[in-house]
Scaffold this active site. Structure first.
Site, short mmCIF file in Angstrom:
data_model
loop_
_atom_site.label_atom_id
_atom_site.label_comp_id
_atom_site.label_asym_id
_atom_site.label_seq_id
_atom_site.Cartn_x
_atom_site.Cartn_y
_atom_site.Cartn_z
N ASP A 69 0.87 -1.18 0.00
CA ASP A 69 0.00 0.00 0.00
C ASP A 69 0.90 1.23 0.00
O ASP A 69 2.12 1.09 -0.06
CB ASP A 69 -0.96 -0.02 1.20
CG ASP A 69 -2.28 0.66 0.88
OD1 ASP A 69 -2.27 1.84 0.43
OD2 ASP A 69 -3.32 0.03 1.05
N ASP A 84 -10.59 -2.14 2.20
CA ASP A 84 -9.40 -1.73 1.45
C ASP A 84 -8.22 -2.54 1.97
O ASP A 84 -7.53 -2.14 2.92
CB ASP A 84 -9.16 -0.24 1.60
CG ASP A 84 -8.14 0.27 0.58
OD1 ASP A 84 -7.58 -0.56 -0.18
OD2 ASP A 84 -7.91 1.49 0.53
N ALA A 85 -8.01 -3.71 1.36
CA ALA A 85 -6.99 -4.64 1.83
C ALA A 85 -5.95 -4.94 0.76
O ALA A 85 -4.90 -5.50 1.05
CB ALA A 85 -7.65 -5.95 2.29
N LYS A 86 -6.24 -4.59 -0.48
CA LYS A 86 -5.29 -4.77 -1.60
C LYS A 86 -4.70 -6.17 -1.61
O LYS A 86 -3.51 -6.35 -1.77
CB LYS A 86 -4.21 -3.68 -1.56
CG LYS A 86 -4.79 -2.27 -1.68
CD LYS A 86 -3.75 -1.18 -1.75
CE LYS A 86 -4.34 0.20 -2.03
NZ LYS A 86 -5.22 0.74 -0.96
N ARG A 87 -5.58 -7.18 -1.51
CA ARG A 87 -5.14 -8.55 -1.49
C ARG A 87 -4.87 -9.05 -2.91
O ARG A 87 -5.39 -8.52 -3.89
CB ARG A 87 -6.20 -9.45 -0.83
CG ARG A 87 -6.46 -9.13 0.64
CD ARG A 87 -5.21 -9.21 1.49
NE ARG A 87 -5.52 -9.20 2.92
CZ ARG A 87 -5.18 -8.21 3.75
NH1 ARG A 87 -4.55 -7.13 3.32
NH2 ARG A 87 -5.48 -8.30 5.04
#
Lengths: 308, 308
Positions: A111, B106-109
């Site tokens: 991030d 919002d974890a952007k996995r």
């Protein structure tokens, strides 16, 4: 001595192997005895699954600790158990550290800015297990957001004696769709590799290797050779051996003259050894842990490291 | 009616705004009253922080729910509180759903194969909050590992009436280092965008939009216009407004004629409104929640959506 690559390579020389066991628990592949926990343990279905994954992973660690230097919990499977799963994986990581193993949190986080700092702070305990809520020695990170988003992870790694493995070329069949695009005569993964090597230099000190590593799959042997040249001082984490099709011969060119610089991962072929020959026969006669032990021992001997 | 984009756009029309509030709690910016929880609550420093973040986020939700359609918890900050933080964020997400808000994790996995399935299963509750351990309507995902690694998320989104936002062009200053590399006359982010639009088509049904969205930062207005053309039926999540420098004028071209198709995020400018003029004066006279309310109301009015 407290930096990640020194600790890692010392552990590899002590165990005389570059083998790394991935802890990827899956409900459908657990040995039969875990059905009891999955059905009868107190709590909801997520809590029961978390309990089963913790118990299974602890016992895997107890079996493999004499044979390998490191374990790699796959955070996704624990995350799919909810908050109870995160407690489970924290306990599993602590158990592995207590057993003297290097712990790589495979979470593929990434991030921007202070958010990257928060992920680094969460996972990079480094040389002091109590420094972070999850006691990992190192963490896998994703580079898509840009080089500036890797810097907070590098800073935290330096500060805590921790390590990173940046995704460069992954082992899945479709990894080329973006990693393989060619810009300025080089694949995107080569651009990422050059940046990883650059970031790594700032962590090297006097050692041969730094603490910023890279993930490069064994399923792309030509890329693995090329990317090793782009990243000569970067520790590599190589998935894709065994179940995904990569062979020991595919990986050997990435090692240095001392047999160091590479960790080779195997997950299901070791932890679920009871499901496949020849280890399934061992499991039938002497139980699933004996099968895991035999598979871990064979795996470790595939990638020998000379003693220091 | 149970698909994500229908639920999202219905909520935006009901609240008459495209504003989305990011829940990014940070210890150092919390209002003064939270010092008590941070110091005196039972448990270790991670558990105290988790408790403060949960209480703060719940009260933010109570204040902003009348003015916005959606909230976006930033998972990193909760993850940095250990397992207690994951319990906190689950409770925060459930509280937001109980308040009728769309919840974007919002974890952007991102990961491969069955590991991607586990992340999708963990986060994509979709139309039924009890379907997953974390009750999100949608999830941010990272595309670096390749198009085949997005498919398990898309399949889960279809099955559960959930949504995705794939990182295409992020808002950070260095986002161009890999996203901006040019391959075959198109930037890497344009290649990702084309793939997102293709995946999105399989989720569209009869609606104008599908459920596979994209993250495109307001800090790159020219790219935002171009990428909207590459992804005409893809819902956009736009970070970078306000604190990071993007303006309302930069974003407007991305909306359709009904004022739909885009969610605009603001995090610290709303949740920490007590720290900046003119809202700091409101906070002094009427408390921090009054400052958040004023900031949320102003933010919502910047991006009006006509009623259905």
């Amino acid at each position: 001595m407290n930096d990640y690559s020194t600790r890692l390579h010392t552990a590899m020389q002590a165990k005389r192997t570059a083998a790394l066991v991935g802890l990827d628990p899956r409900e459908s592949s657990l040995p039969a005895e875990f059905a009891r926990i999955l059905q009868d343990h107190p709590g909801d279905r997520f809590e029961r699954r978390a309990r089963a994954y913790e118990e299974f992973s602890r016992r895997i660690i107890d079996v493999v600790a004499p044979f390998v230097a490191a374990v790699k919990p796959q955070i996704a499977f624990f995350e799919d158990c909810g908050p109870a799963g995160m407690l489970a994986v924290r306990n599993v990581m602590q158990h592995a550290r207590d057993a003297g193993l290097i712990v790589i949190a495979d979470a593929k986080r990434g991030d921007i800015g202070t958010t990257a700092e928060a992920y680094a702070s969460a996972w990079l305990a480094g040389s002091d297990p109590s420094a972070a809520p999850y006691p990992a020695d190192s963490l896998t990170v994703s580079p898509y957001l840009g080089s500036d988003t890797l810097t907070p992870f590098v800073d935290a790694a330096i500060q805590r004696g921790a390590g990173l493995y940046v995704l460069v070329r992954t082992s899945n069949p479709g990894s080329g769709s973006f990693q393989g695009l060619v810009a300025n005569d080089r694949a995107v993964c080569d651009h990422v590799a050059a940046e990883v090597e650059r970031l790594n230099q700032s962590t090297r000190g006097n050692g041969s290797y730094g603490s910023v590593g890279a993930v490069v799959g064994a399923t792309h042997p030509l890329e693995l050779r090329r990317l090793r040249q782009v990243m000569p001082t970067t520790p590599l984490l190589v998935p894709g051996y065994g179940a995904q099709g990569g062979t020991a011969a595919d990986i050997r060119p990435a090692f240095d003259g001392q047999g160091l610089g590479v960790l080779v991962n195997s997950s299901r072929n070791v932890i679920f050894a009871h499901l496949r020959p020849p280890y399934s026969e061992v499991a039938e006669s002497r139980g699933w842990e004996a099968a895991v032990e035999a598979a871990a021992r064979d795996f470790a001997s595939e990638f020998p490291v000379p003693a220091a």
